[in-house]
Structures are given as structure tokens and as C-alpha cells.
Scaffold this active site. Structure first.
Site, PDB file in Angstrom:
ATOM      1  CG  LEU A 416     -31.016  24.586  25.834  1.00 17.33           C
ATOM      2  CD1 LEU A 416     -32.299  25.264  25.177  1.00 17.33           C
ATOM      3  CD2 LEU A 416     -29.774  25.087  24.891  1.00 17.33           C
ATOM      4  N   GLY A 420     -36.336  27.617  38.707  1.00 15.87           N
ATOM      5  CA  GLY A 420     -37.660  27.090  39.235  1.00 15.87           C
ATOM      6  C   GLY A 420     -38.775  26.800  38.359  1.00 15.87           C
ATOM      7  N   GLY A 422     -38.684  24.830  35.574  1.00 18.04           N
ATOM      8  CA  GLY A 422     -38.438  23.760  34.799  1.00 18.04           C
ATOM      9  C   GLY A 422     -36.882  23.608  34.185  1.00 18.04           C
ATOM     10  CB  VAL A 424     -35.090  24.859  29.172  1.00 17.72           C
ATOM     11  CG1 VAL A 424     -35.162  25.006  27.704  1.00 17.72           C
ATOM     12  CG2 VAL A 424     -36.074  25.580  29.881  1.00 17.72           C
ATOM     13  CG  ASP A 537     -39.180  36.208  36.143  1.00 13.73           C
ATOM     14  OD1 ASP A 537     -38.584  37.151  36.839  1.00 13.73           O
ATOM     15  OD2 ASP A 537     -38.837  35.019  36.090  1.00 13.73           O
TER      16      ASP A 537
END
Length: 709
Positions: A416, A420, A422, A424, A537
Site C-alpha cells: 500500500l 519512514g 515502515g 504497509v 504526526d
């Protein structure tokens, strides 16, 4: 007045022996500002006296007025240029001037009384200068005055009683000046339109007036912090609207905090640094000197002291020993029950094996390495197996969610996105249920217990507007988080489309729904979650949407997990379910303009007010359709504004039409104009530069719920 105007024109003719006779009277008055500023040539390079009128000059706005052939000056906006000079009294000749904005400069001297001859003035922004003198009582002679911001100057003196004549005033901000004395009563009941009051960081003393509680229109924060107020907090403040937040920090207030009305919604921060304050929500309880004696009479503090003195040292020691013995006995019972339950699971160890540097752990386990662990005793065994060289376990956080690791690894998957935080994947299990799997990487095997504690805290978060974490996998060479898959992408794609172009699918009602749901989720994370999480974030790509456009906040807690693993997951190898390394959603890293100004300082510690600011920027993007993200030159579009917050604030200060700022796609929904304006005000409150002025998410969520309901 006529003599005053004549003296100015004589002065002007002396400086300019051959002036142009074509410049309008408003233009001549404006030239006094140019003359009053040092280095005016560079700051006012296009202010030319040969022009017929000043309407094309930088910072000047005009409009046509009936009865006049020339347009009249209605706005002056010359801010943030570090200009040094004084404010000339001749600006008072601009009778149709509505907005005066000179903030962020270095103007000195007093505010001229003659300025308030400009009878159409309704907004005066002079904050961030070096002005001195007193608060001009003459400003309340202006019949339409609504906004006054004199903060961050050197003004002094007291609050004049004549302030009560400012009946139309909506915002009074005088923080960070040198005002002093007591605040008189009798002012506030007359100011029935006041929405914002900020008297913080001055030298005010005396008690807080009782009638401040009669400001029924107040919203946001009543800020009286960092002064020298004394006495008790008036109970009348509880009569203020429940959405009002108090900031009474750093005063000399005393007594018990009232518990009525609006006080019920205040957190402890509102009352800090008042040593003699007590009661909820502070952890300092209030002593009750009037306990009833056995005879039914109230005993004095002295009698209570005498009663305590009556206990002999031996009796005190005996009571302490008895208490300790009781606690130890209860502890033994708990330990016995724990180990008995552990043994009943059918798991036994025959030796004192320890983890070696190589090979597989010899520690016993009730379940296979690929099974879910669903109770605390088994989790302890998991923690021990998490050492170097151990094989990992797939651990369920949600007991109703079951599958095995082999099934996960064999399932079809595709990427997907990657960042930073990871890679997905979307993984479709054998039963047809899709899940989102985030691969965190390979490091951090020495901090397994920290990782588990953090994941368990994230897993306890349960809210309809927050993505649910279902399970996790830990091994030295692999760390995975398994959560619900949200089917309709994220808000960034919904707003801008995958190609970066504006989307036509988001109506105003849908955007308001997304704003409300996101606010509810953030308020839960801040106020009700086990950890009182800070997301850190918030941005449209972290707000996922389902097919009904219900929002889900994702990625909270991940920064901490990445810190624990101590590596860059985006650069790690390996793919789930044979997924190809085709990262369709990968974008080069851009500056994050959703972050609060204080969040952009290196090594700063995240706070909930960071999230409030970021949420405000998301609201502005929902309202304007413009992105605050800086793009590369090859992808730049007209929908991007490098500093969206400043752009919107400038639009409001200059009173630009709402149609100039709102997303053109929303202009068709005329009935939503009041709702759009209300959400703009919420967004501007979120994006205050000073974190202490930003409301709590709980308050913001409540305010949004009222819009359109």
C-alpha cells in the site's frame, strides 16, 4: 482638526516643493506613514506621489464609496517587515479606513489619540512592536470597533473604566505588555459581544472581578495567566460557557477551586503555579478544619493536633508493624494464586535453561511458536523468548481475531505504501478478510519488553474513529503490526486525488463529518486513552476513510516503536506473501508543514498541542482545498500554499471575501456559508502560534459537534 490637517499639508509642501496635485487626499495622508519610517525608500518603493490614488500601493486596499469619484482607502496591511518608526497621527484622516495592520514591526512611541478619528476602524492589529504609553480610552469612541490586538509591546498603565463603552468589541488581546493595577468591576457586563479576552503576562494585581463571569459570548480561552492576581477564584467564572477554557497559571490565587459549571471541564494545567490553590483537578487536597467531634461539635485544628499527640510512640510502631504484616500476607496469597493458575495451564519446565547466544530457546511454551498468546502468564513466556536467536510469536491483542502466522505469510499481499514508519501491505486472509500489515524492520531485539508494553498500550485503544490494532509479531529479524484494513484510502487522496488534482467527491457535509470524527478520535487519544497518547504526526495521509467516509486515525504510537526497534524499517528487505517490491504510493520526503512551529525544533518533546495545531491545518485544507505541502517544481499546482496558516490569517485580517479562500467546489452549497465560517474560526484557534492559546481537543470536538447539528 482643520488646523491639524493644515499643518500636515504645510509640512508636506516644505518637504516636496513641487508635489503632484493629482494624488488623492487619502494618498497624501498615507505618505505621512512613509515619512515616519526609517529606510522608507526600500520599504515603500512603489508609494509614488505622482499616482492619482494609492490603491495600487503595496499593502493598501481601497473600495468605491458613494459620493466620491475616487476610491477610498479601507485597509492598511504592512506587517512583518521589521520597519522602525512611529505611527503618524495623520492616519486619523483616513475616515473610511476599516483595518489597520502594522504587526511584526518595530514601531515605537505611543499610539496617537488622533488615530481614532478614523471613525470606520473596526480592526487594529499592532502586536509585535515596541509601542509604549497607555491603552487609549479614545478607541472606545469608534462605533464599530471589533478587534484589538496590542500584544507584545511595552504598553503600561491600568485598564480604563471607559473600556465598557467598547460594546461592539469582540477580541481584546493585550498579552505580554506592562499593564498593572487592579482590573475594575463594572466593565465586563457591558461587553456583551466579547469572544476573546487575553490579559496574560502583565503586572495586574488584586482580585479577579466577579463580573468577568458575565461574559456570555466568550469562547476559546480566558487567559489571565502570569500576573499577580490574589484571593479566591470567583465562583461566577463557572457561569461562563462550558466550552471556555481557563488559564489562571502563575498567579497568587488561593483557596479551593470551585466545582460548578465551566470549572468541571478544566484540566490541572489551568491552575498550576498558584501555591495556595487546592482541590480538584489539582492533586493538592484542601484541608477541612471543621471535623465533627464525638459530641457533635466541630473541633478546632488545635484539638485535632492534641488528639494526634495522644498516640504514644509504642502504639504507632505497633500499628505500622501490623499494617506491614497485613500487606505481606495479602501479597503471599496473590503470588500463590498466580503460580497455581500458571501451573494449571499444563506447562512445566524441567530445568533452569537460559538463553544462549545461538540456537533455539529451551524455555517451555504452552503454545507453538506460530500461535496467538491470549493471557498474561503466557505473555511472560513470550517476553523471555524475545531474546536474540529466538523464534517469534504472533500475538493476538483482540481475542476474537484468530489466524496463524503461516496463513499470514502465505496470503496474497500487495504494497500500500512506504515511509519512514515502515512498509504497509494489504493482506487478504484465507477467510477473505483483509488486514493491514505494517513491517517495522529488524532491529531492537534487546528492547523486547519495551516493545511489548508499548504495543499493548496501543492495543487497548478502542474508539470508532481510531484504527484498531489486532495483533503483532515479534522476532529478532522481523516485527509486524496487524490492524484493520480501512477500505477507502486516506484523506490526502480524497482531497487531491492520486494524481494530485482536486477531487470533486467531497461535499461540505462529508468534509464536516470527517472533521468531527477526526476531532472525536483525537480527543479520545488525548483525554481517555490509557496512555493519554500524543499522536505527533496528524496529517491527511494518516486519516483513513471507509466507504461511508467515516474517518479513522492511524499511525499513532509508531514513532515510539520505531525508536525502540532502532532502525529504518523502510530500508529493510523482505516481503509478505510474495508481494512484489512495487511501491505505487511512494513519494519523496517533503517538509511537514502540518507540524506546529515548536515541533520543528530539533529534539523537542511532543505535546498534545502539537496535535491541535496539525488538526487545525487539516481543517484549513478541508476548507480551502489547498495543500500546505511544498511540492517539487515539476509537480507544483495552484492548490498548494507553502504556508497555509499565514495565507488564511492574512485573508481574514484583510477581510478578503470568503469566496477567495474557500474551496471553489464548496461554493455551490450556499446554505453552508455560516458553517464554513464557524469551522474557519475553530481552525484559526487551533493554529495559534503560542501553544498555550490553543484549546484542548475535547473543547474543539465539542465546538465542532455544534456546527450543523
Amino acid at each position: 482638526m482643520q488646523l491639524f490637517s493644515l499643518s500636515f499639508f504645510l509640512f508636506f509642501f516644505l518637504l516636496n516643493p513641487t508635489p503632484s496635485l493629482s494624488l488623492s487626499s487619502d494618498g497624501l495622508s498615507l505618505l505621512s506613514l512613509k515619512s515616519a519610517v526609517d529606510d522608507a525608500a526600500s520599504a515603500f518603493s512603489d508609494w509614488n506621489e505622482d499616482d492619482p490614488n494609492p490603491c495600487r500601493w503595496t499593502g493598501i486596499s481601497c473600495m468605491n464609496v458613494s459620493g466620491f469619484s475616487d476610491p477610498r482607502v479601507v485597509g492598511i496591511a504592512i506587517s512583518g517587515r521589521n520597519l522602525r518608526g512611529y505611527i503618524p497621527s495623520e492616519l486619523g484622516n483616513l475616515f473610511y479606513l476599516r483595518r489597520l495592520n502594522l504587526h511584526g514591526n518595530n514601531f515605537y512611541g505611543s499610539i496617537p489619540v488622533q488615530l481614532f478619528n478614523a471613525s470606520s476602524l473596526h480592526s487594529i492589529f499592532l502586536y509585535g512592536n515596541n509601542l509604549s504609553g497607555t491603552l487609549p480610552p479614545a478607541m472606545c469612541q469608534l462605533p464599530r470597533l471589533q478587534n484589538v490586538d496590542f500584544s507584545n509591546n511595552s504598553l503600561s498603565g491600568s485598564i480604563p473604566e471607559g473600556l465598557k463603552k467598547c460594546k461592539q468589541l469582540q477580541r481584546l488581546v493585550v498579552t505580554r505588555n506592562q499593564f498593572s493595577g487592579e482590573i475594575p468591576e463594572g466593565i465586563w457586563p457591558e461587553m456583551e459581544n466579547l469572544v476573546q479576552l487575553d490579559l496574560s503576562s502583565n503586572e495586574f494585581n488584586g482580585s479577579i472581578p466577579d463580573d468577568i463571569g458575565e461574559l456570555k459570548s466568550l469562547s476559546g480561552t480566558l487567559n489571565l495567566s502570569h500576573n499577580h492576581f490574589t484571593g479566591k477564584i470567583p465562583k461566577s467564572l463557572g457561569n461562563l460557557p462550558e466550552t471556555v477554557s481557563f488559564d489562571l497559571r502563575s498567579n497568587n490565587l488561593s483557596g479551593e477551586i470551585p466545582q460548578t459549571g465551566a470549572f468541571a471541564n478544566q484540566g490541572p494545567t489551568a491552575f498550576l503555579n498558584n501555591p495556595d490553590l487546592c482541590g480538584f483537578p489539582l492533586q493538592k487536597s484542601c484541608r477541612n478544619p471543621s471535623r465533627s467531634s464525638p459530641e457533635g461539635q466541630s473541633s478546632s485544628p488545635e484539638s485535632g493536633t492534641n488528639a494526634r499527640k495522644g498516640l504514644s510512640p509504642g502504639l504507632i510502631i505497633l500499628i505500622s508493624v501490623a499494617d506491614a504484616a497485613g500487606v505481606a500476607f495479602i501479597g503471599l496469597i496473590i503470588v500463590y494464586i498466580y503460580w497455581k493458575n500458571r501451573d494449571s495451564q499444563g506447562c512445566s519446565c524441567t530445568g533452569k535453561e537460559k538463553l544462549g547466544s545461538t540456537g533455539r530457546s529451551a524455555l517451555c511454551s504452552c503454545l507453538s511458536a506460530h500461535s496467538f498468546q491470549n493471557n498474561d502468564s503466557e505473555m511472560e513466556s513470550d517476553k523471555e523468548r524475545g531474546g536474540k536467536g529466538a523464534e517469534g510469536d504472533l500475538v493476538a491483542i483482540d481475542k476474537g481475531f484468530s489466524f496463524e502466522l503461516d496463513e499470514l505469510l502465505r496470503a496474497s499481499a500487495y504494497v500500500l505504501g512506504k515511509s519512514g514508519l515502515g512498509i504497509v501491505y494489504k493482506v487478504v486472509l484465507g477467510n477473505g478478510v483483509p488486514v493491514a500489515v505494517r513491517r517495522l524492520g529488524e532491529g531492537g531485539e534487546q528492547r523486547y519488553k519495551e516493545f511489548v508494553a508499548e504495543v499493548q498500550a496501543i492495543g487497548r485503544v478502542k474508539h470508532p474513529n481510531v484504527v484498531k490494532l489486532r495483533a503483532y509479531y515479534w522476532a529478532p529479524d522481523e516485527k509486524l503490526l496487524i490492524s484493520d484494513f480501512i477500505s477507502n484510502g486516506n484523506l490526502a487522496n480524497a482531497l487531491r486525488g492520486r494524481s494530485g488534482q482536486p477531487s470533486s467527491s467531497l461535499s461540505w457535509s462529508t468534509r464536516l463529518k470527517i472533521a468531527k470524527g477526526t476531532a472525536r478520535g483525537l480527543a479520545y487519544l488525548h483525554e481517555c486513552s490509557p496512555r493519554k497518547f500524543v499522536h505527533g504526526d496528524i496529517k491527511p495521509s494518516n486519516i483513513l476513510l471507509d466507504n461511508e467516509f467515516q474517518p479513522y486515525i492511524s499511525d499513532f504510537g509508531l514513532n515510539r516503536l520505531i525508536t525502540i526497534t532502532g532502525n529504518n524499517p523502510a530500508s529493510s528487505g523482505g516481503f509478505i506473501g510474495g508481494a512484489l517490491p512495487y511501491l505505487k504510493s511512494v513519494q519523496p520526503e517533503r517538509p511537514n508543514n502540518y507540524k506546529a512551529p515548536e515541533a520543528r525544533v530539533a529534539n523537542s518533546r511532543p505535546t498534545q498541542k502539537w496535535d491541535v495545531y496539525s488538526f487545525g491545518v487539516v481543517l484549513l485544507e478541508l476548507l480551502t482545498g489547498k495543500s500546505p505541502e511544498l511540492s517539487s517544481p515539476t509537480t507544483s499546482t495552484s492548490t498548494e500554499v507553502p504556508d497555509l496558516v499565514k495565507w488564511v490569517r492574512k485573508g481574514f485580517e484583510e477581510e478578503n471575501p470568503l469566496s477567495d479562500m474557500v474551496d471553489p467546489l464548496l461554493l455551490q452549497e450556499v446554505q453552508a456559508k455560516k458553517e464554513v465560517l464557524a469551522v474557519f474560526h475553530v481552525a484559526l484557534a487551533c493554529t495559534e502560534g503560542d501553544p498555550e492559546l490553543r484549546p484542548r481537543m475535547k473543547t474543539l470536538s465539542e465546538n465542532l459537534e455544534r456546527i450543523g447539528s
